[in-house]
Design a protein around this motif. Sequence first.
Motif, PDB file in Angstrom:
ATOM      1  N   ASP A  17     -12.753   2.171  14.451  1.00 16.53           N
ATOM      2  CA  ASP A  17     -11.765   1.246  14.858  1.00 16.53           C
ATOM      3  C   ASP A  17     -11.327   1.455  16.083  1.00 16.53           C
ATOM      4  O   ASP A  17     -11.924   2.644  17.008  1.00 16.53           O
ATOM      5  N   ARG A  18     -10.588   0.774  16.818  1.00 20.81           N
ATOM      6  CA  ARG A  18     -10.063   0.712  18.133  1.00 20.81           C
ATOM      7  C   ARG A  18      -9.422   2.114  18.513  1.00 20.81           C
ATOM      8  O   ARG A  18      -9.625   2.628  19.437  1.00 20.81           O
ATOM      9  N   SER A  19      -8.524   2.787  17.534  1.00 24.48           N
ATOM     10  CA  SER A  19      -7.732   3.825  18.002  1.00 24.48           C
ATOM     11  C   SER A  19      -8.563   4.939  17.929  1.00 24.48           C
ATOM     12  O   SER A  19      -8.323   5.717  18.659  1.00 24.48           O
ATOM     13  N   ARG A  20      -9.571   5.097  17.164  1.00 27.82           N
ATOM     14  CA  ARG A  20     -10.663   5.986  17.240  1.00 27.82           C
ATOM     15  C   ARG A  20     -11.514   6.146  18.514  1.00 27.82           C
ATOM     16  O   ARG A  20     -11.691   7.015  19.232  1.00 27.82           O
ATOM     17  N   LEU A  21     -11.819   4.942  18.965  1.00 31.29           N
ATOM     18  CA  LEU A  21     -12.433   4.832  20.154  1.00 31.29           C
ATOM     19  C   LEU A  21     -11.464   5.169  21.443  1.00 31.29           C
ATOM     20  O   LEU A  21     -12.179   5.887  22.156  1.00 31.29           O
ATOM     21  N   VAL A  22     -10.388   4.840  21.406  1.00 33.96           N
ATOM     22  CA  VAL A  22      -9.461   5.015  22.251  1.00 33.96           C
ATOM     23  C   VAL A  22      -9.303   6.589  22.440  1.00 33.96           C
ATOM     24  O   VAL A  22      -9.221   7.339  23.479  1.00 33.96           O
ATOM     25  N   ARG A  23      -9.093   7.425  21.121  1.00 38.73           N
ATOM     26  CA  ARG A  23      -8.892   8.836  21.113  1.00 38.73           C
ATOM     27  C   ARG A  23     -10.197   9.489  21.888  1.00 38.73           C
ATOM     28  O   ARG A  23      -9.858  10.626  22.391  1.00 38.73           O
ATOM     29  N   GLN A  24     -11.470   9.078  21.382  1.00 40.55           N
ATOM     30  CA  GLN A  24     -12.473   9.810  21.882  1.00 40.55           C
ATOM     31  C   GLN A  24     -12.601   9.586  23.489  1.00 40.55           C
ATOM     32  O   GLN A  24     -12.926  10.451  24.193  1.00 40.55           O
ATOM     33  N   MET A  25     -12.240   8.283  23.883  1.00 41.49           N
ATOM     34  CA  MET A  25     -12.659   8.019  25.333  1.00 41.49           C
ATOM     35  C   MET A  25     -11.332   9.015  26.243  1.00 41.49           C
ATOM     36  O   MET A  25     -11.635   9.196  27.290  1.00 41.49           O
ATOM     37  N   LEU A  26     -10.079   9.029  25.370  1.00 42.59           N
ATOM     38  CA  LEU A  26      -9.067   9.546  26.191  1.00 42.59           C
ATOM     39  C   LEU A  26      -9.345  11.087  26.036  1.00 42.59           C
ATOM     40  O   LEU A  26      -9.052  11.711  27.485  1.00 42.59           O
ATOM     41  N   THR A  27     -10.040  11.499  25.073  1.00 43.38           N
ATOM     42  CA  THR A  27     -10.187  13.229  25.175  1.00 43.38           C
ATOM     43  C   THR A  27     -11.481  13.245  26.099  1.00 43.38           C
ATOM     44  O   THR A  27     -11.482  14.410  26.870  1.00 43.38           O
ATOM     45  N   GLU A  28     -12.359  12.699  26.452  1.00 42.40           N
ATOM     46  CA  GLU A  28     -13.278  12.718  27.453  1.00 42.40           C
ATOM     47  C   GLU A  28     -12.884  12.656  28.820  1.00 42.40           C
ATOM     48  O   GLU A  28     -13.072  13.602  29.716  1.00 42.40           O
ATOM     49  N   ASN A  29     -11.810  11.957  28.827  1.00 41.54           N
ATOM     50  CA  ASN A  29     -10.958  11.794  30.347  1.00 41.54           C
ATOM     51  C   ASN A  29     -10.116  12.968  30.684  1.00 41.54           C
ATOM     52  O   ASN A  29     -10.192  13.477  31.781  1.00 41.54           O
ATOM     53  N   LEU A  30      -9.660  13.505  29.688  1.00 47.37           N
ATOM     54  CA  LEU A  30      -8.745  14.575  29.672  1.00 47.37           C
ATOM     55  C   LEU A  30      -9.626  16.101  29.885  1.00 47.37           C
ATOM     56  O   LEU A  30      -9.206  16.865  30.461  1.00 47.37           O
ATOM     57  N   ALA A  31     -10.922  15.922  29.316  1.00 52.00           N
ATOM     58  CA  ALA A  31     -11.702  17.023  29.635  1.00 52.00           C
ATOM     59  C   ALA A  31     -12.023  17.173  31.107  1.00 52.00           C
ATOM     60  O   ALA A  31     -11.863  18.233  31.712  1.00 52.00           O
TER      61      ALA A  31
END
Length: 886
Positions: free
Chosen positions: A387-401
């Motif tokens: 789902d979209r929220s899961r994809l957003v969390r993953q992409m945001l985690t990558e960006n924060l890393a």
Amino acid sequence: MRVRLRSFAKALFRGRRERADLADEIRFHLDCRAKDLEEAGVPREEARRRARVELGSAAAYVEQAREARGIRLFSELAQDLRYAARSVRRNPGFSAAVAATLALGIGANVAVFSVVNAVLLRPVGAPDADQVVVFGTAREGLPPSGGSPTRFNAWREMDDLFEDVSAYRYADMNLTGGAFPEQVRVGQVSAGYFRLFGLTVGRGRLFGPSEDLPGAGGYAVISDAFWERRFQRDTAVLGRALELGGEIHQILGVLAPGADGDAWNPVDVWIPFQIDPASMDQGHFFSVAGRIRPSVGQDLIERRLALASDAFAGKFPDIGGRLGGSRFVVRRIQTVVGGDAERPLLILTGAVAFVLLIACANVANLLLVRGVGRAREIAIRAAIGADRSRLVRQMLTENLALWLLGGALGVGLGLAGIRAVLAFDTGGLPRIGADGAAVSADWRVLLFAATVTLGTGLMFGIVPAWRAARPNLNAMLHAAGGVWQQIAGRRVDGKSVLVGAEVALALTLLVGAGLLIRTFVAMRSVDLGFEPRQALAIQLSLAGGKYQRTEAVTNLFEGSLERIRAIPGVAEAAAGCCLPTGGAPNASFTIEGREPDGAYPRANMPTVTPSYFDALGIPLVRGRFFGDHDRAGAPAVAIVSQALALRDWPNGDALGARVAIGPAAKANYLEIVGVVDDIRSPADGNPAPILYIPAAQNPDGATAYYVRQPTSWIIRTNGPPAALADRVRKELETTSGLPAVGMRSMREVVAESTRREDFNLLLMSLFAAVALLLAAVGTFGAMAYSVRQREREIGVRLALGATSGQIVRECTLRAMRPALAGLTVGVAASLGLARSLESLLFGVEPLDPAVFLAAPLALGSVALAAAWLPARRASRAAPSRALRCE
């Protein structure tokens, strides 16, 4: 609740074992159901199949159980972190570019904040430092003055509001009588000072109220560092004698290690102040601090200070009239020790915030481009159920890393960079220690770095993550061509906004740096009113008992100047209380026959020898210079600067007028016998009103006040001053028997007076250069990406007969639109910045046309080059290559 927390912790930290236990339990239920079906006559294989159908997916039960215990989110976060780490390793070039960009932006902010922390935020070394205040007497248009014995007595009487009210002053004094003489930093303090600032003794004892009375004798407490340097930690140091300023002081104690005072004013030796409680001395020659008692509010303090001011003016009506409505005030010591550094540091903080925003805009652009490149991957993941929220969390985690990596590098880069700058020049900033030793990564700096990193990471990382997580599944999964062709017609408005923002921020910084550079150039062209070339300055500390009388100081001046003039190569030599760039006492005076309308006039009042004006090359406007006959017993005379003459005698001539200095000296008038050219400040070019007094005619009381600060000798040479420095020092030390320090050329003295302005210029220029570099790189990357989006369109147009020049012009103009918008916004923002910098400028208007024309042209040229190069490259590509599918 306790059971639920224990269950959550068990599931979180023993997840693998919990999953195994849950799988065994599900398997047990499956076996039981299959056995029941077998007993009912169902064949074994069919029984197990039907049991699995009835029970459902074992994996689903595991996930439901984890979600019920609240650990699914943590599990997914761990997965995202592992994936982000793999993504960083798989794309080292991209990760390095992002981390380096963020390290520049975050590092610049960490560098400036570490200085702000050391100068303005770190508590002063005192218990309950936020309650420690410094007393003063304020008058409109002037900074608060210090303390006098009479004011100190008035403030001590307010003991229901303040405790540990203490007088203190710091001076360089000569330590003689030992193996080698030296100058040491001495704190002359009243007995409550140690308790006020939390200084504890490690050996021996501190001096108390009985040793702080006039005539009680000489006592001293030394710092731990001084004990090690001077006495090699000799345990028999207690009771030994120190000869300071020609007076003997018995060592009573050694402070505990680490209690040597704050970095803003480290002290070697403390001696008792011994202020006479009955003194009527009104001279402001020390500071007074105290601690606000608990439960005392600011309103009560202000009311009581107002009442005390009125009572003081009634008790000393003459002083009250001369000070013209002045009032007692208190200021937090944190503000006092920060001095005048607060405003420039806050401006620099704003400047580096712009650098950080430019860096973040660059990174956001890179992440938008990467999101487009990963569109197919995201589409596949969405198609199989993410789902979209899961994809957003993953992409945001990558960006924060990536942001955390850049933040970690930025902390190291910022601290290393600012320490390198401070080792080169500290800018005269207080509280930063030698070469910036007190600027370090304490918890405030680390918290600031973490806040900036996470805050900007969330702010600038969420949009690329959100856009990347909303792919067009049908277009991406069924595309005959590549990803880039599918999004060729899609507008990425966020990219254009970020480019415009980068350009606007960079232009604002460039304008600020340009104004400071113009100020720097103007300062270097100021007519100082004296000639610093081929002149040498050297200082001696005359503080102590030997030179409290004018006759002793005059004999020293005459004897030393005679020996120095005999040195081959010396053209002239002079002495005085102060150097021309500052430090002279400022006091009020009375003009004979004139009652002032309001406060009495004030002026800087240096005491000088007759050769002072020739040694510095100060021109005579009219009248005469001092002569050798202007001695004690002769008619008292003075010389004024042209600025003072024009201010106080605008319609007449100052020559022949008489003035009196000090409330008790109205009968002791000085006749003005000369007017000399103005001495202008190298920092702002403003001429100071100056009233020069012959050193030989200075009253003994005034001389004792003047020699509390180092006394200066100025030597004009026929050749390079450095060649005579050692000889001059030797003659001066031989004559005085005192150590001479501070040997500098007058050019160095002038440069020293503009250190703060030069430091501000250096940092602002560095940050502007970084901002320009980031803006250029970011704009080029965005333009190149925009042109790449249109590769297929460009190929079609070239195949249909469009020329390369047409393609270049059209692409360049389209790419320049956000840059031009950014320049427009940047000019408007620069107007506000210029107004805020007005107090730091000299010789240049805040809206200087040259700066406001050159900065947009420079940045516009960079943006034009960044737009033209990708367009030119695309126009030269073969149409067949541009049309080829991925």
